[in-house]
Design a protein around this motif. Structure first.
Motif, PDB file in Angstrom:
ATOM      1  N   VAL A  87      -9.308  14.474 -11.574  1.00  0.00           N
ATOM      2  CA  VAL A  87      -8.153  13.956 -12.298  1.00  0.00           C
ATOM      3  C   VAL A  87      -7.277  15.158 -12.647  1.00  0.00           C
ATOM      4  N   VAL A  88      -5.966  15.057 -12.373  1.00  0.00           N
ATOM      5  CA  VAL A  88      -5.023  16.163 -12.593  1.00  0.00           C
ATOM      6  C   VAL A  88      -3.784  15.644 -13.312  1.00  0.00           C
ATOM      7  N   ASP A  89      -2.831  16.531 -13.523  1.00  0.00           N
ATOM      8  CA  ASP A  89      -1.545  16.182 -14.142  1.00  0.00           C
ATOM      9  C   ASP A  89      -1.729  15.494 -15.495  1.00  0.00           C
ATOM     10  N   ASP A  90      -2.529  16.112 -16.362  1.00  0.00           N
ATOM     11  CA  ASP A  90      -2.783  15.567 -17.700  1.00  0.00           C
ATOM     12  C   ASP A  90      -3.325  14.141 -17.652  1.00  0.00           C
ATOM     13  N   GLY A  91      -4.179  13.877 -16.662  1.00  0.00           N
ATOM     14  CA  GLY A  91      -4.823  12.568 -16.569  1.00  0.00           C
ATOM     15  C   GLY A  91      -3.983  11.491 -15.917  1.00  0.00           C
ATOM     16  N   ARG A  92      -2.892  11.857 -15.259  1.00  0.00           N
ATOM     17  CA  ARG A  92      -1.965  10.867 -14.700  1.00  0.00           C
ATOM     18  C   ARG A  92      -2.047  10.761 -13.179  1.00  0.00           C
ATOM     19  N   ALA A  93      -2.910  11.566 -12.547  1.00  0.00           N
ATOM     20  CA  ALA A  93      -3.025  11.549 -11.087  1.00  0.00           C
ATOM     21  C   ALA A  93      -4.434  11.966 -10.685  1.00  0.00           C
ATOM     22  N   VAL A  94      -4.741  11.705  -9.426  1.00  0.00           N
ATOM     23  CA  VAL A  94      -6.026  12.086  -8.848  1.00  0.00           C
ATOM     24  C   VAL A  94      -5.728  12.959  -7.634  1.00  0.00           C
ATOM     25  N   GLN A  95      -6.474  14.046  -7.500  1.00  0.00           N
ATOM     26  CA  GLN A  95      -6.350  14.879  -6.311  1.00  0.00           C
ATOM     27  C   GLN A  95      -7.603  14.731  -5.473  1.00  0.00           C
ATOM     28  N   ILE A  96      -7.401  14.472  -4.175  1.00  0.00           N
ATOM     29  CA  ILE A  96      -8.519  14.392  -3.240  1.00  0.00           C
ATOM     30  C   ILE A  96      -8.226  15.303  -2.054  1.00  0.00           C
TER      31      ILE A  96
ATOM     32  N   THR B 138       0.827  -1.201   0.000  1.00  0.00           N
ATOM     33  CA  THR B 138       0.000   0.000   0.000  1.00  0.00           C
ATOM     34  C   THR B 138       0.864   1.255   0.000  1.00  0.00           C
ATOM     35  N   THR B 139       0.507   2.219  -0.834  1.00  0.00           N
ATOM     36  CA  THR B 139       1.166   3.517  -0.816  1.00  0.00           C
ATOM     37  C   THR B 139       0.660   4.276   0.398  1.00  0.00           C
ATOM     38  N   ILE B 140       1.579   4.655   1.276  1.00  0.00           N
ATOM     39  CA  ILE B 140       1.219   5.407   2.473  1.00  0.00           C
ATOM     40  C   ILE B 140       1.705   6.835   2.280  1.00  0.00           C
ATOM     41  N   PHE B 141       0.779   7.769   2.351  1.00  0.00           N
ATOM     42  CA  PHE B 141       1.112   9.164   2.137  1.00  0.00           C
ATOM     43  C   PHE B 141       1.732   9.762   3.381  1.00  0.00           C
ATOM     44  N   GLY B 142       2.677  10.618   3.209  1.00  0.00           N
ATOM     45  CA  GLY B 142       3.324  11.293   4.315  1.00  0.00           C
ATOM     46  C   GLY B 142       3.498  12.745   3.949  1.00  0.00           C
ATOM     47  N   PRO B 143       3.792  13.587   4.856  1.00  0.00           N
ATOM     48  CA  PRO B 143       3.930  13.301   6.281  1.00  0.00           C
ATOM     49  C   PRO B 143       2.568  12.997   6.897  1.00  0.00           C
ATOM     50  N   TYR B 144       2.582  12.683   8.178  1.00  0.00           N
ATOM     51  CA  TYR B 144       1.325  12.401   8.868  1.00  0.00           C
ATOM     52  C   TYR B 144       0.373  13.581   8.700  1.00  0.00           C
ATOM     53  N   ALA B 145      -0.910  13.271   8.735  1.00  0.00           N
ATOM     54  CA  ALA B 145      -1.932  14.316   8.756  1.00  0.00           C
ATOM     55  C   ALA B 145      -2.399  14.482  10.197  1.00  0.00           C
ATOM     56  N   ASP B 146      -2.675  15.697  10.583  1.00  0.00           N
ATOM     57  CA  ASP B 146      -3.292  15.964  11.881  1.00  0.00           C
ATOM     58  C   ASP B 146      -4.802  15.833  11.695  1.00  0.00           C
ATOM     59  N   PRO B 147      -5.529  15.337  12.685  1.00  0.00           N
ATOM     60  CA  PRO B 147      -6.981  15.197  12.513  1.00  0.00           C
ATOM     61  C   PRO B 147      -7.702  16.515  12.230  1.00  0.00           C
ATOM     62  N   ARG B 148      -7.074  17.642  12.539  1.00  0.00           N
ATOM     63  CA  ARG B 148      -7.713  18.939  12.260  1.00  0.00           C
ATOM     64  C   ARG B 148      -7.338  19.498  10.895  1.00  0.00           C
ATOM     65  N   ASP B 149      -6.452  18.816  10.171  1.00  0.00           N
ATOM     66  CA  ASP B 149      -6.057  19.278   8.835  1.00  0.00           C
ATOM     67  C   ASP B 149      -7.212  19.152   7.848  1.00  0.00           C
ATOM     68  N   VAL B 150      -7.264  20.090   6.946  1.00  0.00           N
ATOM     69  CA  VAL B 150      -8.100  19.995   5.750  1.00  0.00           C
ATOM     70  C   VAL B 150      -7.114  20.195   4.616  1.00  0.00           C
ATOM     71  N   ALA B 151      -6.747  19.098   3.941  1.00  0.00           N
ATOM     72  CA  ALA B 151      -5.631  19.177   2.996  1.00  0.00           C
ATOM     73  C   ALA B 151      -5.882  18.315   1.769  1.00  0.00           C
ATOM     74  N   ASN B 152      -5.194  18.704   0.694  1.00  0.00           N
ATOM     75  CA  ASN B 152      -5.302  17.929  -0.541  1.00  0.00           C
ATOM     76  C   ASN B 152      -4.159  16.921  -0.628  1.00  0.00           C
ATOM     77  N   TRP B 153      -4.443  15.797  -1.270  1.00  0.00           N
ATOM     78  CA  TRP B 153      -3.493  14.702  -1.461  1.00  0.00           C
ATOM     79  C   TRP B 153      -3.524  14.319  -2.928  1.00  0.00           C
ATOM     80  N   ARG B 154      -2.370  14.069  -3.494  1.00  0.00           N
ATOM     81  CA  ARG B 154      -2.248  13.717  -4.915  1.00  0.00           C
ATOM     82  C   ARG B 154      -1.860  12.242  -5.012  1.00  0.00           C
ATOM     83  N   ILE B 155      -2.630  11.486  -5.778  1.00  0.00           N
ATOM     84  CA  ILE B 155      -2.414  10.054  -5.967  1.00  0.00           C
ATOM     85  C   ILE B 155      -1.956   9.844  -7.403  1.00  0.00           C
ATOM     86  N   SER B 156      -0.698   9.521  -7.585  1.00  0.00           N
ATOM     87  CA  SER B 156      -0.144   9.339  -8.929  1.00  0.00           C
ATOM     88  C   SER B 156      -0.449   7.942  -9.450  1.00  0.00           C
ATOM     89  N   ALA B 157      -0.849   7.875 -10.717  1.00  0.00           N
ATOM     90  CA  ALA B 157      -1.084   6.591 -11.384  1.00  0.00           C
ATOM     91  C   ALA B 157      -0.062   6.362 -12.485  1.00  0.00           C
TER      92      ALA B 157
END
Length: 121
Positions: A64-73, A7-26
């Motif tokens: 879908v971002v990065d010319d269709g090569r990643a997903v941002q959530i 499993t791809t684990i994103f870092g750094p850790y997120a704080d439970p109060r964060d509201v942040a975007n994450w990019r998942i590369s495919a």
């Protein structure tokens, strides 16, 4: 949901109060002339129990971002869970299942588990 060992684990850790975007590369799954056509995201049971939310409001919906090569959530934890002791110390690893379908003909479908560690910072 059991978290697979690769499993791809994103870092750094997120704080439970964060509201942040994450990019998942495919990129590693796609051919040179291929891109993500559709996406589906499903929170694992652990993520739901911890109050993790994949945001859907305008400007924060999965795209879908990065010319269709990643997903941002965008991720957040519901306010009533933000001080839960599960987030103390090393926190907790929260899985998200992502399914992508590509533009190739016939379309290829990839399903992977990703995870984010949420811990009090």
């Amino acid at each position: 949901m059991t978290i697979p060992p690769n499993t791809t684990i994103f870092g750094p850790y997120a704080d439970p109060r964060d509201v942040a975007n994450w990019r998942i590369s495919a990129t590693g799954l796609l051919e040179a002339d291929e891109w993500i056509d559709t996406i589906e995201l499903v929170l694992g049971a652990e993520a739901v129990a911890a109050g993790l939310v994949i945001m859907e409001d305008a400007g924060r919906e999965p795209v879908v971002v990065d010319d269709g090569r990643a997903v941002q959530i965008w991720l957040s934890v519901v306010e009533e869970m933000q001080l839960d002791p599960m987030f103390d110390g090393a926190g907790v690893l929260l899985p998200i299942e992502i399914t992508i379908e590509t533009n190739s003909i016939p379309a290829r479908t990839w399903q992977r588990t990703i995870a984010v560690r949420v811990a009090q910072q």
